[in-house]
Motif scaffolding. Structure first.
Motif, PDB file in Angstrom:
ATOM      1  N   ASN A  53       0.678  -1.190  -0.078  1.00  0.00           N
ATOM      2  CA  ASN A  53       0.036  -0.102   0.008  1.00  0.00           C
ATOM      3  C   ASN A  53       0.793   1.303  -0.083  1.00  0.00           C
ATOM      4  O   ASN A  53       2.063   1.133   0.094  1.00  0.00           O
ATOM      5  CB  ASN A  53      -0.932  -0.017   1.229  1.00  0.00           C
ATOM      6  N   LEU A  54       0.177   2.380   0.148  1.00  0.00           N
ATOM      7  CA  LEU A  54       0.927   3.609   0.010  1.00  0.00           C
ATOM      8  C   LEU A  54       1.940   3.684   1.088  1.00  0.00           C
ATOM      9  O   LEU A  54       3.094   4.365   1.089  1.00  0.00           O
ATOM     10  CB  LEU A  54      -0.218   4.720  -0.052  1.00  0.00           C
ATOM     11  N   LEU A  64       7.709  -2.232  -8.234  1.00  0.00           N
ATOM     12  CA  LEU A  64       7.636  -0.924  -7.870  1.00  0.00           C
ATOM     13  C   LEU A  64       8.330  -0.355  -6.675  1.00  0.00           C
ATOM     14  O   LEU A  64       8.975   0.716  -6.697  1.00  0.00           O
ATOM     15  CB  LEU A  64       5.952  -0.587  -7.616  1.00  0.00           C
ATOM     16  N   LEU A  65       8.226  -1.344  -5.560  1.00  0.00           N
ATOM     17  CA  LEU A  65       9.151  -0.769  -4.546  1.00  0.00           C
ATOM     18  C   LEU A  65      10.594  -0.658  -5.014  1.00  0.00           C
ATOM     19  O   LEU A  65      11.200   0.451  -4.316  1.00  0.00           O
ATOM     20  CB  LEU A  65       8.978  -2.082  -3.432  1.00  0.00           C
ATOM     21  N   SER A  66      11.381  -1.424  -5.576  1.00  0.00           N
ATOM     22  CA  SER A  66      12.606  -1.398  -5.997  1.00  0.00           C
ATOM     23  C   SER A  66      12.852  -0.181  -6.952  1.00  0.00           C
ATOM     24  O   SER A  66      13.850   0.719  -6.497  1.00  0.00           O
ATOM     25  CB  SER A  66      13.043  -2.467  -6.976  1.00  0.00           C
ATOM     26  N   VAL A  67      11.964   0.224  -7.889  1.00  0.00           N
ATOM     27  CA  VAL A  67      12.127   1.421  -8.538  1.00  0.00           C
ATOM     28  C   VAL A  67      12.224   2.369  -7.783  1.00  0.00           C
ATOM     29  O   VAL A  67      12.813   3.713  -7.673  1.00  0.00           O
ATOM     30  CB  VAL A  67      11.245   1.434  -9.761  1.00  0.00           C
ATOM     31  N   PHE A  68      11.119   2.511  -6.748  1.00  0.00           N
ATOM     32  CA  PHE A  68      11.014   3.678  -5.999  1.00  0.00           C
ATOM     33  C   PHE A  68      12.041   3.732  -5.200  1.00  0.00           C
ATOM     34  O   PHE A  68      12.633   4.851  -4.686  1.00  0.00           O
ATOM     35  CB  PHE A  68       9.715   3.395  -5.114  1.00  0.00           C
ATOM     36  N   GLN A  69      12.763   2.770  -4.642  1.00  0.00           N
ATOM     37  CA  GLN A  69      14.003   2.978  -3.653  1.00  0.00           C
ATOM     38  C   GLN A  69      14.752   3.440  -4.584  1.00  0.00           C
ATOM     39  O   GLN A  69      15.953   4.427  -4.011  1.00  0.00           O
ATOM     40  CB  GLN A  69      14.221   1.428  -3.076  1.00  0.00           C
ATOM     41  N   ALA A  98       3.830   1.840   2.319  1.00  0.00           N
ATOM     42  CA  ALA A  98       5.249   1.339   2.182  1.00  0.00           C
ATOM     43  C   ALA A  98       6.036   2.043   1.282  1.00  0.00           C
ATOM     44  O   ALA A  98       7.256   2.099   1.532  1.00  0.00           O
ATOM     45  CB  ALA A  98       4.786  -0.032   1.510  1.00  0.00           C
ATOM     46  N   PHE A  99       5.427   2.704   0.456  1.00  0.00           N
ATOM     47  CA  PHE A  99       6.100   3.658  -0.530  1.00  0.00           C
ATOM     48  C   PHE A  99       6.739   5.178   0.309  1.00  0.00           C
ATOM     49  O   PHE A  99       7.793   5.395   0.159  1.00  0.00           O
ATOM     50  CB  PHE A  99       5.303   4.370  -1.660  1.00  0.00           C
ATOM     51  N   ILE A 100       5.801   5.648   1.411  1.00  0.00           N
ATOM     52  CA  ILE A 100       6.150   6.645   2.083  1.00  0.00           C
ATOM     53  C   ILE A 100       7.379   6.103   2.988  1.00  0.00           C
ATOM     54  O   ILE A 100       8.434   7.034   3.014  1.00  0.00           O
ATOM     55  CB  ILE A 100       4.933   6.975   2.825  1.00  0.00           C
ATOM     56  N   ALA A 101       7.081   4.920   3.633  1.00  0.00           N
ATOM     57  CA  ALA A 101       8.304   4.426   4.373  1.00  0.00           C
ATOM     58  C   ALA A 101       9.695   4.441   3.588  1.00  0.00           C
ATOM     59  O   ALA A 101      10.767   5.039   4.215  1.00  0.00           O
ATOM     60  CB  ALA A 101       7.893   3.106   4.910  1.00  0.00           C
ATOM     61  N   ILE A 102       9.679   3.827   2.376  1.00  0.00           N
ATOM     62  CA  ILE A 102      10.924   3.777   1.663  1.00  0.00           C
ATOM     63  C   ILE A 102      11.374   5.129   1.230  1.00  0.00           C
ATOM     64  O   ILE A 102      12.435   5.372   1.467  1.00  0.00           O
ATOM     65  CB  ILE A 102      10.540   3.005   0.356  1.00  0.00           C
ATOM     66  N   ALA A 103      10.692   6.182   0.989  1.00  0.00           N
ATOM     67  CA  ALA A 103      10.984   7.483   0.622  1.00  0.00           C
ATOM     68  C   ALA A 103      11.609   8.041   1.929  1.00  0.00           C
ATOM     69  O   ALA A 103      12.844   8.656   1.816  1.00  0.00           O
ATOM     70  CB  ALA A 103       9.738   8.439   0.270  1.00  0.00           C
TER      71      ALA A 103
END
Lengths: 202, 198
Positions: free
Chosen positions: A2-3, A141-146, A5-10
């Motif tokens: 979910n979202l 997506l998580l990889s790309v975002f990281q 996870a992305f905020i946490a990675i950012a």
């Protein structure tokens, strides 16, 4: 996935585990090209571009080639080759078709082939988002975002450091601490400030 | 004989990769939290250096000038993979402690630097000696920095406690301590070098 996870990675890649100030990846350009803000931004953009695309490419290679054929041990070799080829290729394409962008990137695109931040983010992605030889949900997506976040964190540290160093030009520094040593000491203080983020939990 | 001895020694001080040439700093700062980690990383890098330099020097006549860097990188990556697998099999704890910094030996500028500057021009034996000297120079520099950080940040050396009356500042083991240590050390070395000249 979910979202959050992305905020946490950012937040994690930009502040808590900043690639330069806490993981020590990409120190050479950090020390070498942080004297002026202009080049520092160019370098940051070039690194962000390469970390993002390298995350895409290495994820695809790992998931579609290395895992199905049980070749995980070839990770290091295949990743470094893919990154090196891609950087060369991108440089030629950008030089031919987008001279303005090529000017902004300058020579930095070539320099980052062997930047450890790029290989570092690729290796970290496979360590974090592949469990027992399988991609976790949303891992692409998580990889790309990281990869993107790592580049942004790198750019942030570069820009902050270049601002400080432009001011340092006028400071009286003992001769033996000029250039690299004072940069490390300033980086240490910056890193101390970034340490304040480490209590942050999402 | 004297020539090869000086090639071995120059990496230890005069051309020390860490303190004099400031190469390969990323792993130096990242893994120098304890002497054991520093020693492990140093020896792993020495193995890669020696292996890849010997290999590069062996095939130096065959590699076309234009594609030499990609060839060097493949050779280096091969030795890094060997090291990675060996460490996973025989020293799993160390391998976990060093984490991503073992595969990152590939992009360590010391290794490619020696391949390009020395091994691609000289014979196998002198290249290997040069690489071992550089590797040992890197190892002692790493051990030195990790010793400072382990003593000040954890109050131990090689895991043994020094004194129970000393409350170590955690800061030295964390990232800022690494940057501060290397900054002050390079400053000190510059100072000593400028005094030597005067």
């Amino acid at each position: 996935m979910n979202l959050s996870a992305f905020i946490a990675i950012a937040i994690s890649t930009i502040f808590i585990n900043n690639f330069i100030l806490s993981r020590f990846l990409g120190l050479c350009p950090f020390i070498g090209v942080s004297k002026r803000t202009g080049p520092a931004i160019s370098m940051g953009l070039a690194v962000t571009f390469v970390t993002t695309t390298a995350s895409i490419l290495t994820w695809l290679i790992y998931d579609l080639v290395l895992i199905p054929f049980h070749l995980e041990y070839l990770r290091t070799i295949s990743f470094i080759l893919v990154i090196a080829f891609f950087v060369q290729f991108a440089e030629i394409v950008i030089q031919k078709n987008m001279p303005a962008i090529y000017k902004a990137f300058g020579i930095y695109l070539t320099l980052i082939t062997t930047n450890c931040a790029v290989l570092g983010v690729a290796v970290l992605n496979t360590d974090m988002f592949f469990m027992k030889g399988k991609a976790v949900a949303g891992s692409f997506l998580l990889s790309v975002f990281q990869g993107f976040g790592a580049g942004v964190g790198f750019t942030l540290a570069m820009v902050l450091m270049s601002g400080i160093r432009e001011r340092l030009e006028f400071a009286e520094i003992p001769a033996c601490l000029k250039d690299a040593p004072i940069t490390f000491i300033v980086a240490s203080l910056m890193s101390l400030a970034f340490l304040g983020f480490s209590g942050f939990k999402i | 004989m004297r020539g090869s001895l000086s090639e071995l020694i120059k990496g230890l001080w005069r051309e020390n990769p860490t303190f004099r040439m400031m190469l390969g700093l990323c792993p130096t700062l990242a893994v120098s939290t304890s002497v054991a980690n520093g020693l492990g990383m140093g020896l792993a890098a020495t193995f890669v250096l020696a292996g890849s330099s010997a290999m590069v020097s062996t095939v130096r006549g065959v590699i076309p000038e234009k594609v030499r860097i990609p060839c060097f990188i493949v050779i280096i990556a091969t030795f890094v993979t060997i090291t990675e697998l060996l460490m996973k099999a025989y020293t799993p704890l160390l391998s976990r402690a060093l984490g991503i910094y073992v595969p990152l030996i590939v992009v360590n500028c010391i290794v490619l630097g020696r391949a390009e500057a020395f091994a691609s021009k000289k014979g196998v034996i002198s290249s290997t000696i040069d690489a071992i000297g550089m590797g040992l120079g890197f190892t002692w520099a790493l051990c030195f920095i990790s010793a400072i950080r382990e003593i000040l940040g954890n109050g131990t050396i090689l895991g043994l406690q020094i004194s129970d009356r000393f409350e170590p500042p955690l800061f030295m083991i964390l990232a800022p301590g690494a940057l501060l240590t290397i900054g002050l050390l390079i400053g000190l070395i510059n100072y000593l070098a400028s005094k030597q000249k005067a």
